[in-house]
Motif scaffolding. Structure first.
Motif, PDB file in Angstrom:
ATOM      1  N   ASP A 115      62.057 -17.947   4.286  1.00 50.47           N
ATOM      2  CA  ASP A 115      61.981 -16.667   3.582  1.00 50.47           C
ATOM      3  C   ASP A 115      63.261 -15.865   3.802  1.00 50.47           C
ATOM      4  OD1 ASP A 115      60.157 -14.898   1.977  1.00 50.47           O
ATOM      5  OD2 ASP A 115      60.528 -13.536   3.656  1.00 50.47           O
ATOM      6  N   SER A 116      63.793 -15.911   5.014  1.00 51.89           N
ATOM      7  CA  SER A 116      65.064 -15.231   5.291  1.00 51.89           C
ATOM      8  C   SER A 116      66.186 -15.847   4.475  1.00 51.89           C
ATOM      9  CB  SER A 116      65.403 -15.322   6.783  1.00 51.89           C
ATOM     10  OG  SER A 116      64.419 -14.695   7.567  1.00 51.89           O
ATOM     11  N   HIS A 117      66.152 -17.162   4.329  1.00 49.96           N
ATOM     12  CA  HIS A 117      67.186 -17.862   3.556  1.00 49.96           C
ATOM     13  C   HIS A 117      67.147 -17.449   2.085  1.00 49.96           C
ATOM     14  CE1 HIS A 117      69.962 -21.023   2.418  1.00 49.96           C
ATOM     15  NE2 HIS A 117      69.071 -21.523   1.577  1.00 49.96           N
ATOM     16  N   HIS A 118      65.944 -17.359   1.534  1.00 53.24           N
ATOM     17  CA  HIS A 118      65.807 -17.017   0.116  1.00 53.24           C
ATOM     18  C   HIS A 118      66.047 -15.536  -0.161  1.00 53.24           C
ATOM     19  CE1 HIS A 118      64.661 -20.977  -1.102  1.00 53.24           C
ATOM     20  NE2 HIS A 118      63.561 -20.995  -0.361  1.00 53.24           N
ATOM     21  N   HIS A 119      65.960 -14.695   0.864  1.00 54.88           N
ATOM     22  CA  HIS A 119      66.182 -13.255   0.688  1.00 54.88           C
ATOM     23  C   HIS A 119      67.323 -12.781   1.577  1.00 54.88           C
ATOM     24  CE1 HIS A 119      61.954 -13.885  -0.568  1.00 54.88           C
ATOM     25  NE2 HIS A 119      62.226 -12.962  -1.463  1.00 54.88           N
ATOM     26  N   ASP A 120      68.358 -13.618   1.670  1.00 60.79           N
ATOM     27  CA  ASP A 120      69.474 -13.308   2.565  1.00 60.79           C
ATOM     28  C   ASP A 120      70.142 -11.989   2.190  1.00 60.79           C
ATOM     29  OD1 ASP A 120      71.080 -13.828   4.721  1.00 60.79           O
ATOM     30  OD2 ASP A 120      72.532 -15.015   3.592  1.00 60.79           O
ATOM     31  N   GLN A 121      70.687 -11.318   3.212  1.00 62.67           N
ATOM     32  CA  GLN A 121      71.393 -10.040   3.025  1.00 62.67           C
ATOM     33  C   GLN A 121      70.479  -8.937   2.497  1.00 62.67           C
ATOM     34  OE1 GLN A 121      74.543  -9.853   4.121  1.00 62.67           O
ATOM     35  NE2 GLN A 121      74.479 -12.035   4.613  1.00 62.67           N
ATOM     36  N   THR A 122      69.205  -8.979   2.864  1.00 65.96           N
ATOM     37  CA  THR A 122      68.257  -7.938   2.466  1.00 65.96           C
ATOM     38  C   THR A 122      67.538  -7.431   3.722  1.00 65.96           C
ATOM     39  OG1 THR A 122      66.375  -9.446   2.156  1.00 65.96           O
ATOM     40  CG2 THR A 122      67.866  -9.117   0.265  1.00 65.96           C
ATOM     41  N   PRO A 123      66.934  -6.242   3.660  1.00 68.33           N
ATOM     42  CA  PRO A 123      66.142  -5.754   4.798  1.00 68.33           C
ATOM     43  C   PRO A 123      65.010  -6.704   5.178  1.00 68.33           C
ATOM     44  CG  PRO A 123      66.601  -3.962   3.276  1.00 68.33           C
ATOM     45  CD  PRO A 123      67.061  -5.227   2.601  1.00 68.33           C
ATOM     46  N   ARG A 124      64.451  -7.373   4.169  1.00 63.91           N
ATOM     47  CA  ARG A 124      63.378  -8.330   4.440  1.00 63.91           C
ATOM     48  C   ARG A 124      63.871  -9.471   5.331  1.00 63.91           C
ATOM     49  NH1 ARG A 124      59.402 -10.957  -0.139  1.00 63.91           N
ATOM     50  NH2 ARG A 124      58.649 -12.764   1.054  1.00 63.91           N
ATOM     51  N   ALA A 125      65.048  -9.997   5.030  1.00 59.75           N
ATOM     52  CA  ALA A 125      65.620 -11.071   5.843  1.00 59.75           C
ATOM     53  C   ALA A 125      65.946 -10.579   7.247  1.00 59.75           C
ATOM     54  CB  ALA A 125      66.871 -11.627   5.174  1.00 59.75           C
ATOM     55  N   ALA A 126      66.459  -9.360   7.351  1.00 62.76           N
ATOM     56  CA  ALA A 126      66.774  -8.790   8.664  1.00 62.76           C
ATOM     57  C   ALA A 126      65.516  -8.648   9.515  1.00 62.76           C
ATOM     58  CB  ALA A 126      67.466  -7.443   8.491  1.00 62.76           C
ATOM     59  N   ARG A 127      64.420  -8.203   8.873  1.00 60.03           N
ATOM     60  CA  ARG A 127      63.146  -8.079   9.589  1.00 60.03           C
ATOM     61  C   ARG A 127      62.657  -9.443  10.054  1.00 60.03           C
ATOM     62  NH1 ARG A 127      58.262  -7.846   5.814  1.00 60.03           N
ATOM     63  NH2 ARG A 127      58.965 -10.018   5.806  1.00 60.03           N
ATOM     64  N   ASN A 128      62.714 -10.428   9.148  1.00 61.19           N
ATOM     65  CA  ASN A 128      62.268 -11.779   9.495  1.00 61.19           C
ATOM     66  C   ASN A 128      63.045 -12.345  10.675  1.00 61.19           C
ATOM     67  OD1 ASN A 128      60.474 -11.720   7.379  1.00 61.19           O
ATOM     68  ND2 ASN A 128      61.677 -13.021   6.024  1.00 61.19           N
ATOM     69  N   ARG A 129      64.348 -12.119  10.683  1.00 57.93           N
ATOM     70  CA  ARG A 129      65.179 -12.680  11.752  1.00 57.93           C
ATOM     71  C   ARG A 129      64.939 -11.986  13.082  1.00 57.93           C
ATOM     72  NH1 ARG A 129      69.629 -13.266   7.202  1.00 57.93           N
ATOM     73  NH2 ARG A 129      69.284 -15.483   6.698  1.00 57.93           N
ATOM     74  N   ARG A 130      64.575 -10.720  13.042  1.00 55.58           N
ATOM     75  CA  ARG A 130      64.199 -10.045  14.287  1.00 55.58           C
ATOM     76  C   ARG A 130      62.925 -10.662  14.863  1.00 55.58           C
ATOM     77  NH1 ARG A 130      65.720  -5.294  11.541  1.00 55.58           N
ATOM     78  NH2 ARG A 130      63.533  -4.869  11.023  1.00 55.58           N
ATOM     79  N   ILE A 131      61.945 -10.886  13.989  1.00 57.08           N
ATOM     80  CA  ILE A 131      60.694 -11.515  14.443  1.00 57.08           C
ATOM     81  C   ILE A 131      60.966 -12.925  14.957  1.00 57.08           C
ATOM     82  CG2 ILE A 131      58.420 -12.317  13.712  1.00 57.08           C
ATOM     83  CD1 ILE A 131      58.472 -10.092  11.574  1.00 57.08           C
ATOM     84  N   GLU A 132      61.798 -13.649  14.226  1.00 56.44           N
ATOM     85  CA  GLU A 132      62.151 -15.006  14.642  1.00 56.44           C
ATOM     86  C   GLU A 132      62.837 -14.991  16.008  1.00 56.44           C
ATOM     87  OE1 GLU A 132      64.985 -18.710  13.190  1.00 56.44           O
ATOM     88  OE2 GLU A 132      64.732 -16.976  11.873  1.00 56.44           O
ATOM     89  N   GLY A 133      63.703 -14.010  16.220  1.00 49.39           N
ATOM     90  CA  GLY A 133      64.377 -13.897  17.504  1.00 49.39           C
ATOM     91  C   GLY A 133      63.401 -13.683  18.652  1.00 49.39           C
ATOM     92  N   TRP A 134      62.408 -12.828  18.444  1.00 46.39           N
ATOM     93  CA  TRP A 134      61.386 -12.602  19.479  1.00 46.39           C
ATOM     94  C   TRP A 134      60.612 -13.894  19.766  1.00 46.39           C
ATOM     95  CZ3 TRP A 134      59.398  -7.828  16.331  1.00 46.39           C
ATOM     96  CH2 TRP A 134      60.322  -6.781  16.461  1.00 46.39           C
ATOM     97  N   LEU A 135      60.249 -14.599  18.690  1.00 43.31           N
ATOM     98  CA  LEU A 135      59.502 -15.847  18.860  1.00 43.31           C
ATOM     99  C   LEU A 135      60.308 -16.865  19.671  1.00 43.31           C
ATOM    100  CD1 LEU A 135      57.870 -16.430  15.340  1.00 43.31           C
ATOM    101  CD2 LEU A 135      56.723 -15.781  17.456  1.00 43.31           C
ATOM    102  N   ARG A 136      61.584 -16.977  19.364  1.00 44.17           N
ATOM    103  CA  ARG A 136      62.412 -17.964  20.055  1.00 44.17           C
ATOM    104  C   ARG A 136      62.544 -17.655  21.541  1.00 44.17           C
ATOM    105  NH1 ARG A 136      67.699 -18.573  16.393  1.00 44.17           N
ATOM    106  NH2 ARG A 136      67.554 -16.311  16.520  1.00 44.17           N
ATOM    107  N   TRP A 137      62.718 -16.385  21.888  1.00 43.41           N
ATOM    108  CA  TRP A 137      62.793 -16.032  23.299  1.00 43.41           C
ATOM    109  C   TRP A 137      61.471 -16.297  24.014  1.00 43.41           C
ATOM    110  CZ3 TRP A 137      66.834 -15.849  26.113  1.00 43.41           C
ATOM    111  CH2 TRP A 137      68.049 -15.362  25.620  1.00 43.41           C
TER     112      TRP A 137
END
Length: 226
Positions: free
Chosen positions: A105-127
């Motif tokens: 979803d981040s890939h398909h909506h790159d450079q958008t607030p939606r992608a930024a939100r997704n990557r923050r959540i992904e970052g938490w999951l990875r840690w």
């Protein structure tokens, strides 16, 4: 061979396939990055095309990484290496599939607030997941449980280290967005290219760390030396 008898070797095959896709595609990303750095060989337009291709290829290891988490626990459970609690196994698959959705979803909506939100959540999951594997491997090596074989405990610990190294790739690579924008707006020159090159050089340290950890982890899983 019955369906139940073939389930474990099928999961092992899928596990190996994800490893091949992860490492193989990651090498492709590395090679594309190496060619992107050659500003005396390629025009700026050609380098941008290489970077776009790099981003597309990078989706393969990112997807494999997300699926490797639930699949590794399923292999451990079905192979009777660890009686994984049902809630943990179900949770791992739910988290893995959500993580996979976030990646795409981040890939398909790159450079958008939606992608930024997704990557923050992904970052938490990875840690969180990386911390879990570090605990799982370390705890098992110290007390011999819940993973009894030392090679499997070491493999879990190294998988946690892969999380740390892979997260550091993204952290180290983060300045590239602004540095690349400077190249596009101000043109290719030492003033714009050298900071970009330095960031990519620092990122390569963590890339090599991931490659080494993946190879050692695969060796432990196949050879089971201790």
């Amino acid at each position: 061979m019955t369906l139940s008898a073939s389930a474990y070797p099928t999961l092992v095959f899928a596990h190996l396939l994800l490893f091949v896709l992860w490492l193989g595609a990651d090498v492709g990303v590395f090679v594309l990055g190496q060619h992107f750095r050659r500003r005396t060989v390629y025009s700026l337009d050609q380098r941008i095309a290489l970077l776009k291709l790099l981003v597309e290829v990078d989706m393969v290891p990112r997807s494999a990484w997300a699926l490797m988490v639930p699949l590794s626990l399923s292999v451990a459970d079905l192979g009777q290496w660890w009686d994984v609690p049902g809630w943990l196994l179900a949770g791992a698959w739910a988290i893995g599939l959500v993580w996979l959705w976030l990646v795409w979803d981040s890939h398909h909506h790159d450079q958008t607030p939606r992608a930024a939100r997704n990557r923050r959540i992904e970052g938490w999951l990875r840690w969180l997941i990386g911390g879990f594997y570090l605990w799982l491997g370390g705890q098992s090596l110290i007390v011999g449980a819940p993973l009894e074989p030392d090679w499997l405990a070491a493999k879990a610990l190294l998988f946690g280290c892969i999380f740390v190294a892979a997260i550091m790739i993204d952290v180290t690579f983060k300045p590239v967005g602004a540095q690349l924008a400077a190249v596009l707006t101000q043109g290719s020159s030492d003033a714009t290219e050298i900071p970009l090159r330095r960031t990519m050089d620092r990122t390569r340290i963590w890339v090599w760390a991931v490659y080494l950890l993946l190879l050692v982890t695969a060796y432990l899983g196949n050879v089971k030396p201790f």
